[in-house]
Design a protein around this motif. Structure first.
Motif, PDB file in Angstrom:
ATOM      1  N   ILE A 117      -4.428 -15.105   2.478  1.00 37.80           N
ATOM      2  CA  ILE A 117      -5.490 -14.828   1.515  1.00 37.80           C
ATOM      3  C   ILE A 117      -5.871 -16.118   0.805  1.00 37.80           C
TER       4      ILE A 117
ATOM      5  N   ARG B 102      -7.524 -17.856  -2.378  1.00 40.60           N
ATOM      6  CA  ARG B 102      -7.920 -17.603  -3.768  1.00 40.60           C
ATOM      7  C   ARG B 102      -8.253 -18.948  -4.390  1.00 40.60           C
TER       8      ARG B 102
ATOM      9  N   TYR C  77      -2.556 -18.095   0.067  1.00 43.45           N
ATOM     10  CA  TYR C  77      -1.432 -17.192  -0.168  1.00 43.45           C
ATOM     11  C   TYR C  77      -1.049 -16.505   1.126  1.00 43.45           C
TER      12      TYR C  77
ATOM     13  N   ASN D  78       0.351 -12.888   1.697  1.00 45.83           N
ATOM     14  CA  ASN D  78       0.447 -11.694   0.850  1.00 45.83           C
ATOM     15  C   ASN D  78       0.162 -12.101  -0.598  1.00 45.83           C
TER      16      ASN D  78
ATOM     17  N   THR E 145      -3.094   1.230  -3.724  1.00 44.62           N
ATOM     18  CA  THR E 145      -2.314   0.322  -4.567  1.00 44.62           C
ATOM     19  C   THR E 145      -1.702   1.172  -5.661  1.00 44.62           C
TER      20      THR E 145
ATOM     21  N   LYS F  59      -4.078  -3.775  -2.411  1.00 40.96           N
ATOM     22  CA  LYS F  59      -4.373  -5.079  -2.986  1.00 40.96           C
ATOM     23  C   LYS F  59      -3.086  -5.784  -3.418  1.00 40.96           C
TER      24      LYS F  59
ATOM     25  N   SER G 168      -2.693 -11.464  -5.278  1.00 34.25           N
ATOM     26  CA  SER G 168      -3.620 -12.556  -4.946  1.00 34.25           C
ATOM     27  C   SER G 168      -5.043 -12.063  -4.735  1.00 34.25           C
ATOM     28  N   GLU G 169      -5.222 -10.748  -4.636  1.00 39.92           N
ATOM     29  CA  GLU G 169      -6.549 -10.164  -4.425  1.00 39.92           C
ATOM     30  C   GLU G 169      -7.061  -9.428  -5.669  1.00 39.92           C
TER      31      GLU G 169
ATOM     32  N   SER H 107      -8.111  -9.425  -9.873  1.00 44.02           N
ATOM     33  CA  SER H 107      -8.641 -10.284 -10.927  1.00 44.02           C
ATOM     34  C   SER H 107      -8.778  -9.494 -12.213  1.00 44.02           C
TER      35      SER H 107
ATOM     36  N   ASP I 139       3.828  -6.857  -5.404  1.00 44.57           N
ATOM     37  CA  ASP I 139       3.510  -7.105  -3.986  1.00 44.57           C
ATOM     38  C   ASP I 139       4.514  -6.543  -2.993  1.00 44.57           C
TER      39      ASP I 139
END
Length: 331
Positions: free
Chosen positions: A137, A139, A144, A146, A220, A267, A270-271, A273, A312
């Motif tokens: 991912i 960011r 990242y 995961n 999630t 999510k 790292s995904e 916000s 996570d």
């Protein structure tokens, strides 16, 4: 799962004659790079990883070439001591984890072959020796795997490559409900955890909805610790000493509260916000700023936001973030 069986069988043969100690001669590496195992031994910032590898029984494997890959290489995403400390773990406290869980966690950081940073791309996937896939991912300027930030890449070893990460990665290999039951049944920690959550899910009749089935959505989940439920009981003027005490509340209220902890879509941190997300319960949850790899989360009925204790956790039908406070809707 074939890879994990092969690696474990190889380990049985190797570990009897190979130990993971700092007494390995440095001079033997004058003509070649040190093994992945020796890279960890030689770096003080990997001392907890070294201890975990010994306790989890994977040290001998990472001292040798990979028999399950034509290149003979492994790729290891190596958590630093600080990464372990985020979970309250150091050389002395690794004993709070059940050994099979520790072994599987370590194997989740390993993959077959030599995966260099030049071949890692955002949105890409990488199979682990444990079986479950990890995903990459982007960011901002950071990459990242995961929810773990990759701090350094391409540390060369005689039997592969090491990349350094800032958080320990966890995958359960089962769905959200079974993952919670594994914690409740002391299959992860020596002491049970998430016992109140499992009781609440069963009491509210939500187990089936959170169980993986063909065509079912990914979720999630923010999963409150046992202490979080005990604190809720105190705030309500009730005593929650054991999981069944949650049944002092009406089942429909418990269900409404639980749905406030789940939203559709998987999510990693790292995904996520800062801002609002819409849980199944309806009332929005407010996420705090992404700081050092985690976020706070607050329900509309909370004065104080919850912190992520274990972020996570990858399951087969979503991502679980263990938190230290129950998220309250507008009851």
């Amino acid at each position: 799962m074939k890879n994990i069986i092969n690696i474990k069988s190889t380990l049985i043969a190797l570990f009897a004659v190979i130990t993971f100690t700092a007494c390995e001669s440095v001079s033997s590496y004058e003509d070649e790079s040190p093994s992945i195992a020796f890279v960890a031994v030689a770096n003080a910032d990997f001392s907890v990883l070294e201890a975990a590898a010994v306790r989890g029984g994977v040290a001998g494997v990472l001292s040798n070439s990979n028999p399950n890959d034509p290149s003979g290489a492994y790729t290891v995403f190596a958590p630093t001591n600080t990464a372990f400390a985020r979970l309250g773990l150091n050389e002395e406290t690794l004993g709070v984890l059940q050994v099979p869980f520790l072994t599987n966690t370590l194997l989740y950081h390993v993959s077959n072959g030599n995966l260099l940073s030049s071949n890692i791309t955002a949105g890409g996937m990488s199979a682990s020796a444990l079986g479950p896939q990890r995903r990459f991912i982007q960011r901002g300027s950071d990459l990242y795997i995961n929810g773990s930030k990759i701090l350094a890449t391409d540390v060369d070893a005689s039997n592969g490559t090491v990349h350094v990460i800032d958080k320990v990665m966890i995958a359960t290999g089962v769905d959200i409900v079974q993952s919670a039951i594994a914690l409740q049944s002391a299959n992860v920690f020596i002491n049970p955890e998430l016992s109140f959550l499992v009781e609440a899910v069963v009491y509210a009749g939500l187990a089936e909805a959170l169980t993986a089935s063909p065509g079912s959505p990914k979720f999630t989940v923010f999963a409150p610790t046992d202490q979080a439920f005990k604190d809720l009981g105190s705030a309500l003027g009730l005593t929650f000493n054991q999981p069944s005490d949650i049944r002092q509340l009406p089942a429909e209220v418990v269900g409404q509260v639980l749905l406030n902890h789940v939203f559709v879509g998987e999510k990693f941190t790292s995904e996520l916000s800062a801002g609002n997300v819409s849980p199944l319960g309806g009332d929005p949850l407010t996420l705090g700023a992404f700081t050092e790899g985690t976020l706070t989360v607050r329900g509309v009925g909370n004065n104080t936001p919850a912190n992520m204790v274990i972020p996570d956790v990858q399951t087969t039908n979503g991502i679980v973030h263990v938190i230290d406070r129950v998220l309250l809707p507008n009851l």
